[in-house]
Design a protein around this motif. Structure first.
Motif, short mmCIF file in Angstrom:
data_model
loop_
_atom_site.label_atom_id
_atom_site.label_comp_id
_atom_site.label_asym_id
_atom_site.label_seq_id
_atom_site.Cartn_x
_atom_site.Cartn_y
_atom_site.Cartn_z
N LEU A 144 0.84 -1.20 0.00
CA LEU A 144 0.00 0.00 0.00
C LEU A 144 0.88 1.24 0.00
O LEU A 144 1.60 1.50 0.96
CB LEU A 144 -0.92 -0.01 1.23
N GLU A 145 0.82 2.01 -1.06
CA GLU A 145 1.71 3.17 -1.21
C GLU A 145 1.47 4.22 -0.13
O GLU A 145 2.41 4.88 0.33
CB GLU A 145 1.53 3.79 -2.60
N ASP A 146 0.21 4.37 0.31
CA ASP A 146 -0.07 5.39 1.33
C ASP A 146 0.31 4.93 2.73
O ASP A 146 0.12 5.65 3.70
CB ASP A 146 -1.55 5.79 1.29
N PHE A 147 0.85 3.70 2.85
CA PHE A 147 1.29 3.18 4.14
C PHE A 147 2.81 2.96 4.18
O PHE A 147 3.32 2.37 5.12
CB PHE A 147 0.59 1.84 4.44
N ARG A 148 3.49 3.44 3.16
CA ARG A 148 4.94 3.25 3.13
C ARG A 148 5.62 4.19 4.12
O ARG A 148 5.42 5.40 4.07
CB ARG A 148 5.50 3.49 1.72
N LEU A 149 6.42 3.62 5.00
CA LEU A 149 7.12 4.42 5.99
C LEU A 149 8.40 5.00 5.42
O LEU A 149 9.09 4.35 4.61
CB LEU A 149 7.48 3.54 7.20
N GLU A 150 8.69 6.21 5.83
CA GLU A 150 9.99 6.77 5.50
C GLU A 150 11.08 5.89 6.10
O GLU A 150 10.88 5.24 7.12
CB GLU A 150 10.10 8.20 6.06
N GLU A 151 12.24 5.90 5.47
CA GLU A 151 13.33 5.06 5.95
C GLU A 151 13.80 5.53 7.32
O GLU A 151 13.92 6.73 7.60
CB GLU A 151 14.49 5.12 4.95
N ALA A 152 14.04 4.57 8.21
CA ALA A 152 14.53 4.89 9.55
C ALA A 152 16.03 5.11 9.52
O ALA A 152 16.68 4.93 8.48
CB ALA A 152 14.20 3.75 10.51
N ASP A 153 16.60 5.52 10.66
CA ASP A 153 18.04 5.82 10.69
C ASP A 153 18.91 4.58 10.67
O ASP A 153 20.13 4.67 10.56
CB ASP A 153 18.37 6.70 11.89
N GLY A 154 18.29 3.39 10.83
CA GLY A 154 19.05 2.15 10.75
C GLY A 154 19.78 1.78 12.03
O GLY A 154 20.39 0.70 12.12
N LYS A 155 19.73 2.66 13.03
CA LYS A 155 20.42 2.37 14.29
C LYS A 155 19.49 1.61 15.22
O LYS A 155 18.42 2.10 15.57
CB LYS A 155 20.87 3.67 14.95
N GLN A 156 19.90 0.43 15.60
CA GLN A 156 19.07 -0.36 16.50
C GLN A 156 19.08 0.27 17.89
O GLN A 156 20.12 0.59 18.45
CB GLN A 156 19.58 -1.80 16.57
N LYS A 157 17.89 0.45 18.46
CA LYS A 157 17.76 1.02 19.79
C LYS A 157 17.53 -0.08 20.82
O LYS A 157 17.13 -1.19 20.48
CB LYS A 157 16.58 1.99 19.85
N LEU A 158 17.77 0.27 22.08
CA LEU A 158 17.34 -0.61 23.15
C LEU A 158 15.83 -0.61 23.13
O LEU A 158 15.20 0.44 23.09
CB LEU A 158 17.87 -0.11 24.49
N PHE A 159 15.22 -1.78 23.11
CA PHE A 159 13.77 -1.90 23.04
C PHE A 159 13.32 -2.74 24.22
O PHE A 159 13.59 -3.94 24.29
CB PHE A 159 13.38 -2.55 21.70
N ALA A 160 12.67 -2.11 25.19
CA ALA A 160 12.42 -2.79 26.46
C ALA A 160 11.18 -2.23 27.14
O ALA A 160 10.63 -1.20 26.74
CB ALA A 160 13.63 -2.63 27.39
N ILE A 161 10.76 -2.91 28.19
CA ILE A 161 9.71 -2.38 29.05
C ILE A 161 10.39 -1.73 30.26
O ILE A 161 11.54 -2.02 30.58
CB ILE A 161 8.73 -3.47 29.51
N GLY A 162 9.66 -0.86 30.94
CA GLY A 162 10.22 -0.17 32.10
C GLY A 162 10.69 -1.12 33.17
O GLY A 162 11.73 -0.89 33.81
N ASN A 163 9.96 -2.22 33.37
CA ASN A 163 10.36 -3.19 34.40
C ASN A 163 11.73 -3.79 34.12
O ASN A 163 12.49 -4.08 35.05
CB ASN A 163 9.31 -4.31 34.51
N GLU A 164 12.03 -4.01 32.85
CA GLU A 164 13.35 -4.55 32.51
C GLU A 164 14.45 -3.54 32.81
O GLU A 164 15.53 -3.90 33.30
CB GLU A 164 13.39 -4.96 31.04
#
Length: 577
Positions: free
Chosen positions: A185-205
């Motif tokens: 879907l062309e109207d759902f295409r996301l702009e390219e991200a910066d490519g840097k992996q972030k820490l992805f976690a919950i607050g409890n972790e």
């Protein structure tokens, strides 16, 4: 192309909703997108509607979105309950098995994919989550190899054959939906991200990680939603650092065990939710009277009693500040971001030992369990401060006792660990003199009370107030705590575009209340709106009691179990006179 998008998956609890969300968000994290998740789930292991919502962006954000772009539905109930969030032109990817239909008035595109049938063809209906994931991923036009890598990481421990089948399920789902839609879907295409992996976690972790960084080597706790993930995280990690987790028979035992271990010199903590905090109150009083360090995490949820154990609320503030009988010094701090969860936990251990008091870390369910992108943590900031811990006690006369509760100018007495030569003293929960001997002397009682209560007279934690105040005399000052900060920021951005002058303060030091810091901002504002997830305006009442200006203060309260949306805050601010 768009800079952000909101995706949700819904179904029955135990149906694979959570694993679908986990793999989908992991793959997005690999691409470098910023993510913010909210999980709606029932207080039972299996059955009952559950959904996970992820907001995806090329820039940082800290709030769930008002609307929804893509809904993945495993049953009709998921459509009926969540379709109202869909923006005009949104998408529903649903299992064809239940003949999905859209509610009347919903302007969305429906793609009925034989999710269960494809999974069963591959050997088991359990893989329907991968079929659904592949379908929604394909609509976004994102690289399939990145998603397959996340699948491999999720199922790799089960062997190559399982990985291969799940990858095939992703492929089949992707191919089927692309044929239906005629391509991404062309109207759902996301702009390219910066490519840097972030820490992805919950607050409890991050709280658990903060415990380890602070030198905590024992956690005593009883499992309870939404605090259990701290315990689960430390069960896996603490043994690697010579530590351990002890599951106690109840929260009373958890708190008293933590007090005993801290008295012996081991940095120890416990974590619970509102019902557990209630049970700990007498033990918290013991820590206050014996001036023993104690760190407690309270992850707030809907109350009272069992209440809403899996839903958002911020209603324990009064209990944390006033819950214990009698009067003791204690510190209550409220992290406002996932990064705060880490740094504030380290600070809590230091404060507890520096002032020899109980420290309660006040979070809420959304901050504790909402999975989100996190900036890289700076471990160079970590400092271990143990306060007036005496390693060598001065020589004393025979049969004399160490003055563990010595009257000092700052109210903090020298602290000695068991076994230190010349360090012997009494420890008791009754009133006592400087050596710890029980004493009911009136003069002694007053001196000891003044000593204990005077410890925190000048306390100011790091960022006691988090202030965004570009206007000297704002029309509106918005105040919040905990997880509300990002939501307020988004609402303010819309208000400022409309010409409304607003400032924003998040209160992070709840007790002792930072009156002197807050008062100047209250004085300069025309109106003040306090936003909190409870029914009785507990934070607003603290402000009025300590800093006054009650005539300016208005409340925005929400206590239905769900977090604030940016649109709700915006509308309330817009309508405020």
């Amino acid at each position: 192309m768009i800079s952000q998008l909101s995706w949700k998956i819904g179904g029955q609890q135990g149906e694979g909703v959570e694993s679908t969300d986990r793999i989908f968000s992991t793959a997005l994290n690999r691409l470098g997108y910023y993510l913010y998740g909210y999980r709606h789930f029932s207080s039972r292991i299996k059955g009952g509607h559950t959904n996970n919502k992820i907001r995806i962006s090329t820039t940082p954000m800290r709030a769930i979105s008002d609307d929804l772009d893509i809904l993945v539905a495993f049953d009709q109930e998921s459509i009926d309950l969540n379709a109202h969030e869909l923006r005009s032109g949104g998408v529903v990817v649903a299992d064809a098995k239940f003949n999905p239909t859209l509610p009347e008035g919903i302007d969305a595109r429906l793609f009925a994919v034989p999710i269960t049938s494809i999974a069963e063809e591959l050997g088991t209906s359990l893989m329907k989550n991968m079929v659904a994931s592949g379908a929604s991923w394909a609509l976004l036009g994102l690289p399939l190899e990145v998603f397959n890598k996340a699948v491999e990481e999720e199922f790799g421990r089960k062997g190559a054959a399982i990985v291969e089948k799940n990858v095939e399920a992703v492929k089949r789902g992707s191919e089927y939906v692309l044929e239906l839609a005629g391509g991404p879907l062309e109207d759902f295409r996301l702009e390219e991200a910066d490519g840097k992996q972030k820490l992805f976690a919950i607050g409890n972790e991050n709280i658990g990680l903060g415990c380890i960084a602070a030198g905590c080597r024992l956690m005593s706790a009883y499992p309870i939603t939404p605090a259990s993930e701290i315990m689960e995280y430390l069960i896996k990690k603490l043994p690697k650092f010579g530590g351990t987790v002890v599951q106690t028979e109840d929260e009373i035992a958890a708190a008293t065990m933590a007090i005993g271990a801290n008295y012996a010199g081991v940095r120890t903590m416990t974590a619970s939710a509102g019902p557990g905090l209630s049970l700990m109150m007498e033990a918290i009083g013991l820590a206050g009277m014996t001036e023993t360090p104690l760190v407690i995490v309270d992850t707030q949820r809907g109350g009272p009693s069992t209440g809403l154990p899996t839903k958002q609320e911020q209603s324990d503030l009064n209990a944390m500040v006033y819950g214990t009988h009698g009067e003791i010094p204690k510190i209550v701090i409220a992290p406002a971001s996932i990064e705060d969860c880490f740094y504030d936990t380290v600070e809590a251990f230091n404060l507890s030992e520096q002032y020899q008091v109980p420290v309660i870390i006040m979070t809420d369910l959304q901050l504790s369990l909402g999975k989100q992108s996190c900036e890289e943590l700076d471990y160079d900031q970590i400092r271990i401060e143990r306060g007036k811990l005496v390693k060598e006690a001065p020589e004393i006369e025979e049969k004399a006792l160490f003055q563990r509760y010595e009257l000092t100018a700052d109210g903090v007495s020298p602290r000695v660990l068991p076994g230190v030569k010349h360090g012997i003293h009494h420890v008791t929960g009754v009133e006592h003199d400087e050596t710890g001997r029980p004493s009911e002397n009136a003069r002694n009682r007053q001196l000891m009370m003044d000593k204990r209560l005077g410890k925190l007279a000048k306390l100011e934690i790091r960022d006691a107030l988090r202030v965004d105040a570009p206007h000297e005399a704002p029309e509106l000052l918005i105040i919040g705590m905990g997880s509300t900060g990002g939501t307020i920021d988004e609402a303010r951005a819309r208000l400022e575009k409309g010409g409304r002058k607003t400032n924003h303060i998040t209160i992070r030091q709840i007790h002792p209340f930072p009156t002197d810091l807050l008062t100047p901002y209250l004085e300069r504002a025309e109106r003040v709106l306090v936003i909190e997830n409870n029914a009785t305006a507990q934070l607003a009442n603290q402000i009025k009691m300590h800093a006054g200006h009650g005539e300016k203060i208005r409340n925005l309260l929400k206590y239905d179990g769900t977090p604030f949306l940016p649109s709700e805050v915006y509308q309330a601010c817009k309508e405020l006179n």
